[in-house]
Enzyme design. Sequence first.
Site, mmCIF file in Angstrom:
data_model
loop_
_atom_site.group_PDB
_atom_site.id
_atom_site.type_symbol
_atom_site.label_atom_id
_atom_site.label_comp_id
_atom_site.label_asym_id
_atom_site.label_seq_id
_atom_site.Cartn_x
_atom_site.Cartn_y
_atom_site.Cartn_z
ATOM 1 N N PHE A 137 0.850 -1.186 0.000
ATOM 2 C CA PHE A 137 0.000 0.000 0.000
ATOM 3 C C PHE A 137 0.886 1.236 0.000
ATOM 4 C CE2 PHE A 137 -4.652 0.652 1.205
ATOM 5 C CZ PHE A 137 -5.103 -0.367 0.393
ATOM 6 N N GLN A 251 -8.160 14.346 4.089
ATOM 7 C CA GLN A 251 -7.576 13.503 3.052
ATOM 8 C C GLN A 251 -8.564 13.285 1.909
ATOM 9 O OE1 GLN A 251 -6.809 9.001 3.376
ATOM 10 N NE2 GLN A 251 -4.772 9.885 3.677
ATOM 11 N N HIS A 253 -8.981 10.957 -0.961
ATOM 12 C CA HIS A 253 -8.487 9.702 -1.506
ATOM 13 C C HIS A 253 -8.296 9.872 -3.005
ATOM 14 C CE1 HIS A 253 -8.145 5.458 -2.493
ATOM 15 N NE2 HIS A 253 -8.137 5.155 -1.215
ATOM 16 N N LEU A 267 -15.727 4.913 -3.182
ATOM 17 C CA LEU A 267 -14.319 4.551 -3.060
ATOM 18 C C LEU A 267 -13.898 3.470 -4.055
ATOM 19 C CD1 LEU A 267 -11.752 5.008 -1.357
ATOM 20 C CD2 LEU A 267 -12.495 3.094 0.078
ATOM 21 N N GLU A 270 -7.352 1.395 -2.726
ATOM 22 C CA GLU A 270 -5.932 1.504 -3.046
ATOM 23 C C GLU A 270 -5.336 0.138 -3.383
ATOM 24 O OE1 GLU A 270 -2.007 3.489 -0.889
ATOM 25 O OE2 GLU A 270 -4.034 4.023 -0.233
ATOM 26 N N ARG A 326 -1.083 9.020 -0.133
ATOM 27 C CA ARG A 326 -2.314 9.432 -0.806
ATOM 28 C C ARG A 326 -2.343 10.916 -1.146
ATOM 29 N NH1 ARG A 326 -6.685 5.972 2.812
ATOM 30 N NH2 ARG A 326 -6.349 3.971 1.781
ATOM 31 N N HIS A 392 -12.320 11.713 1.767
ATOM 32 C CA HIS A 392 -12.287 10.349 2.293
ATOM 33 C C HIS A 392 -12.112 10.262 3.799
ATOM 34 C CE1 HIS A 392 -11.596 6.056 2.272
ATOM 35 N NE2 HIS A 392 -10.353 6.193 2.728
ATOM 36 N N ARG A 427 -2.892 10.413 6.474
ATOM 37 C CA ARG A 427 -2.952 9.017 6.925
ATOM 38 C C ARG A 427 -2.506 8.076 5.825
ATOM 39 N NH1 ARG A 427 -6.464 4.928 6.160
ATOM 40 N NH2 ARG A 427 -8.132 6.219 5.278
#
Length: 616
Positions: A137, A251, A253, A267, A270, A326, A392, A427
């Site tokens: 990730f 954030q 995304h 969503l 990822e 991100r 997100h 994050r």
Amino acid sequence: MSDRHPMTGNEMSGSEPGGLERHQYDVVVVGAGGAGLRAAIAAHDAGARTAIVCKSLLGKAHTVMAEGGIAAAMGNRWPEDNWEVHFRDTMRGGKMLNNWRMAQLHAQEAPERVMELEDWGALFDRTEDGLISQRDFGGHKYARLAHVGDRTGLEMIRTLQQRAVALGIDVFMECTVTELLKDGSGSIAGAFAYWRETGRFVVFEAPSVVLATGGIGKSFKVTSNSWEYTGDGHALALRAGASLINMEFVQFHPTGMVWPPSVKGLLVTESVRGDGGILKNSDGKRFMFDYIPEFFKAETADTIEEADRWYDDKKNNRRPPELLPRDEVARAINSEIKAGRGSPHGGIFLDIASRRTPDYIRKRLPSMYHQFKELADVDITQEPMEIGPTCHYVMGGIEVDPDTELAAVPGLYAVGECSGGMHGSNRLGGNSLSDLLVFGRRAGEAAAARADSMGQSRPTVRDDDVRAAQASALAPFDVEGDENPYAIQHDLQQSMNDLVGIIRTRGELEQSLQEIEKLKERAKRMTVEGHRQYNPGWHLAIDLRNMLLVSECIAKAALAREESRGGHTRDDFPQTDHEVWGTKNLVCNVDATGAGIDLSEKPLPVMPDELKKYFD
């Protein structure tokens, strides 16, 4: 005490005159996502009589949408991985604005929490050796996300929910908390709520309340968040006297659906990029190589050949640029779209079809395959997806003690997305699920310990506060105004989307605060029709008070922070200022009127020398 059954909400007998219902517990957990369930289990295991109060149905929490995995340095794929590397990755991902102690505890305890889930019946994908599989990730040096295909959040909720029900923890479903109640000394005494079905009121008397209410995404027009995410915990804590930190850091995304309009913002995990997906613009160019920041140059592939070699053998640690943190990826996508190199529907292309076989995609990404097939008529095994940034996650939240999750109000705890500090300014993917587990357990244990230490001398709910909470909840029925809550929500979402979005400027932020003030005035004239039963307009009217308060926090903090860092990008201050802004947090509190926000600065906790060595 009422005889309404806590699992079903069916009323039997025993309510007070006027329909007010009362319950007594040691610990009340507000929210039934991963954080709330883990906190409730911990409190129960510590001997506390525990209740969960949730806005939606049990099992429908937004945690089920967390698809990629649980970040934990278990070393199942890379034996070199350990908590120190995970700690370093988390701090660097948050641009060093994280609470170092929270990041340390999180990295150290996450592996044990994952193993605990497995002991309770969670099913994980396995390595060739039969260990829990771990995937790559963004922002993580090693593959460390324990996963179940792309349905990890769903498996987490299933496991924790089953555990909570088996333990006999009371659950009050479709019940919304509107106020926290305190005694004369300022300590938490309970919470005031209402049943969404009937509109009748409930008082929970408890010396410890754990907030686990999630995020704020429904204040934005394009979001991956579910309908519950209206900043309830943030606003409840503010009104009770607690403070919020890091609220400027929202954030976006990088990958949400952009078409059809009915699913815009939904969503796209990822995991697609973690399993080999690449980003292309309308010219067919793999553009992420143009956006590698200096901070990550040493670890990120400079060429397509290098990146592809990493995907093939994983021996080359120079990672593909699609797996940057991100915030970096979202800004790159936004830049391509603004430069006119976007897809037909205003996004860019995410391509895994040319990189992996159809069988591999269907096995590793079953939810994504069905999501695009059913909602967009796109077969991701044959063609690229159209995606774009979507609101997100909020890194900011209630300021808490890192070891116990205790807020500034005695008896009030916060965990999960509604708490702040752990993630700094950005994050890393996968850290949210391990955050829920690590700090959910810690908050539940601390809340139970407080209740136990008080014996019989517990805070008492004051009748005047209950009457005030009732009057506040019913106010929209009494106002003879001309404003509809849906119109106010629409205008708030549009303003936040346009003026407090992924790229910010002073002028737009100042305009957003002016718009929020106008919306607050309009909210005073907001009225709802009908009765309290089955009245979604009334529910929204109550939620809007929270959304407006939290939106003001975000905009004020974003205006004050004159730099770009993590999830906060100022077009007029594009650089990261480590000397001025890298040593402090911005703190939000309710002002003297109770209707606005005061902003102040607070020094960042100083990291001890034994941890600083990881960043030399």
